[in-house]
Design an enzyme around this catalytic site. Structure first.
Site, PDB file in Angstrom:
ATOM      1  CB  CYS A 165      -0.950  -0.011   1.195  1.00  0.00           C
ATOM      2  SG  CYS A 165      -2.006  -1.464   1.218  1.00  0.00           S
TER       3      CYS A 165
ATOM      4  CD  GLU B 128      -1.906   7.328   9.987  1.00  0.00           C
ATOM      5  OE1 GLU B 128      -1.514   8.156   9.137  1.00  0.00           O
ATOM      6  OE2 GLU B 128      -2.867   6.547   9.780  1.00  0.00           O
TER       7      GLU B 128
ATOM      8  CG  HIS C 201      -2.164   4.054   5.954  1.00  0.00           C
ATOM      9  ND1 HIS C 201      -2.161   3.969   4.575  1.00  0.00           N
ATOM     10  CD2 HIS C 201      -2.220   2.774   6.401  1.00  0.00           C
ATOM     11  CE1 HIS C 201      -2.200   2.701   4.209  1.00  0.00           C
ATOM     12  NE2 HIS C 201      -2.245   1.952   5.303  1.00  0.00           N
TER      13      HIS C 201
ATOM     14  CE  LYS D  36      -5.734   4.154   2.744  1.00  0.00           C
ATOM     15  NZ  LYS D  36      -4.867   5.292   3.117  1.00  0.00           N
TER      16      LYS D  36
ATOM     17  CG  PHE E 222      -0.046  -6.134   4.244  1.00  0.00           C
ATOM     18  CD1 PHE E 222      -0.559  -5.422   5.315  1.00  0.00           C
ATOM     19  CD2 PHE E 222      -0.898  -6.998   3.572  1.00  0.00           C
ATOM     20  CE1 PHE E 222      -1.883  -5.576   5.725  1.00  0.00           C
ATOM     21  CE2 PHE E 222      -2.224  -7.162   3.960  1.00  0.00           C
ATOM     22  CZ  PHE E 222      -2.714  -6.447   5.033  1.00  0.00           C
TER      23      PHE E 222
ATOM     24  CG  HIS F  43      -6.564   0.679   1.566  1.00  0.00           C
ATOM     25  ND1 HIS F  43      -5.635   1.397   0.836  1.00  0.00           N
ATOM     26  CD2 HIS F  43      -5.847  -0.054   2.467  1.00  0.00           C
ATOM     27  CE1 HIS F  43      -4.420   1.107   1.271  1.00  0.00           C
ATOM     28  NE2 HIS F  43      -4.529   0.227   2.267  1.00  0.00           N
TER      29      HIS F  43
END
Length: 413
Positions: A163, A314, A303, A335, A401, A340
């Site tokens: 991502c 975060e 994010h 998002k 990831f 996403h």
């Protein structure tokens, strides 16, 4: 900050919230959710049966029948977004030997891979793969197709970091221009993961929200009842250009690309560092690289995927790094509206930062009904509705990831 200065001279997108930059900005400002039941394939067998699809997409509007055979859907989105950005920047007039393409995609042509493999296994005749299988599947061909169409002969490649892919692409593009390797680079990212393996695999990981009865309210970053992200698709493109080169040709300038930061959690293959250490390092490096102070940052596009672990990590990182200034900034997760887009997400979130800088509009975080009690309520998460303020410096976070963290800073010029 070292080397030449870099600015944004063109922007483009096709994503679940709009088929153009203007439509996208309008829906962001109005807090419109793009989540709805999946129409691309029969998702009835999965725990999650909704997504953020690009609505009313008709490929024949953009490509002729012969041409479209070459492109997986992720590459189609790349070329559509890039075309809008290149036209916006009038970038087709520049020296092609000094223009390049650096693109991001986490998965590339998954639809092609699935359809070709399925056809091979289930074929009732001598199995035969399409001669377009490889060029449609591999992630780097989006950059290749853009360069072929416009004749850009400078640096050309794809970044793949889950991502974080398109943030890494944009940081690379910025640095290549700083170092004098190109005058102009088309950058950004795209993804098209709404297919059987794309949705099914994330369902198997229990990473997706399962609010099938209410998709529009499923993506709820920072809410106590968040239960996973909503998968999306599409792409975003930005034209990065060396400042003096842009001024010399009279280009429109949106903002400066001021700095980038990258780090690794070195912790777990999918879960973030629980204290957000890698995220904090990434943001800190971006601020340092921009030659800025922490107090200069007015807005963070988080994010904020709407996952239980990711959102908290975060927020901890932001508070650890920014201290008291964290309460003076706006923070939001777009998002909550777009879903996403995996490797393409940073590109459209960079556009949201540009909207904040050029229009003084902070896009909201929608669907927060009850703030997670572990999140400090004094933080301005721009909940429920857009807010208006002057934004001189915006930071965009994207984490992937594998523990990949990336942060990029855009600044008013």
């Amino acid at each position: 900050m070292t080397g030449k200065r870099v600015v944004v001279t063109g922007i483009g997108t096709i994503n679940p919230s709009g088929h153009s930059v203007e439509e996208y900005f309008r829906n962001l400002e109005n807090g419109v959710s793009a989540a709805a039941p999946i129409t691309r394939f029969d998702a009835s067998k999965f725990r999650t049966r909704f997504a953020c699809e690009v609505k009313e997409y008709d490929r024949t509007r953009y490509f002729d029948r012969k041409e479209v055979r070459k492109y997986d859907l992720f590459a189609q989105y790349a070329m559509i977004a890039a075309d809008e950005a290149i036209r916006d920047a009038a970038a087709d007039t520049v020296d092609p030997e000094r223009a390049g393409v650096v693109w991001g995609s986490g998965t590339g042509g998954t639809t092609t891979f699935y359809e070709e493999s399925k056809g091979y296994i289930e074929g009732d005749r001598i199995p035969r793969f399409s001669p377009f299988f490889v060029p449609r599947m591999v992630a780097d061909l989006a950059a290749g197709f853009i360069s072929i169409k416009y004749g850009f002969m400078g640096p050309n490649y794809c970044t793949v970091s889950a991502c974080a892919s398109s943030n890494h692409a944009m940081i690379d593009a910025m640095n290549l221009i700083r170092w004098g390797k190109a005058d102009l680079i088309v950058t950004g990212g795209s993804e098209a993961p709404i297919n059987d393996p794309g949705v099914g695999s994330f369902c198997a990981m229990q990473a997706l929200s399962t609010r099938n009865d209410d998709p529009a309210h499923a993506s709820r970053p920072f809410d106590v009842d968040r239960d996973g992200f909503v998968i999306g698709e599409g792409g975003g493109a930005l034209v990065f250009e060396e400042l003096e080169h842009a001024l010399a040709r009279g280009a429109k300038i949106y903002c400066e690309v001021a700095g980038g930061g990258m780090s690794a959690d070195a912790y777990h293959m999918t879960a973030p560092h629980p204290e957000g250490k890698g995220a904090m390092m990434s943001m800190r490096e971006a601020v340092r690289d921009a030659g800025a102070e922490l107090a200069d940052v007015d807005y963070i596009n988080a994010h904020g995927t709407s996952t239980p672990l990711g959102d908290l990590a975060e927020i901890k990182a932001i508070q650890t790094l920014f201290g008291d200034h964290a309460y003076k900034m706006n923070i939001s997760s777009t998002k909550s509206m777009t879903g996403h887009l995996l490797g393409g997400t940073a590109a459209i979130e960079a556009l949201a930062c540009i909207m904040a800088i050029t229009r003084g509009v902070i896009p909201p975080t929608i669907n927060v009904e009850k703030l997670d009690p572990e999140i400090d309520p004094r933080l301005n998460l721009t909940i429920g509705a857009a807010q208006h303020r002057e934004v001189k410096c915006a930071l965009s976070n994207t984490f992937g990831f594998g523990g990949h963290n990336s942060s990029i800073i855009f600044r008013k010029i």
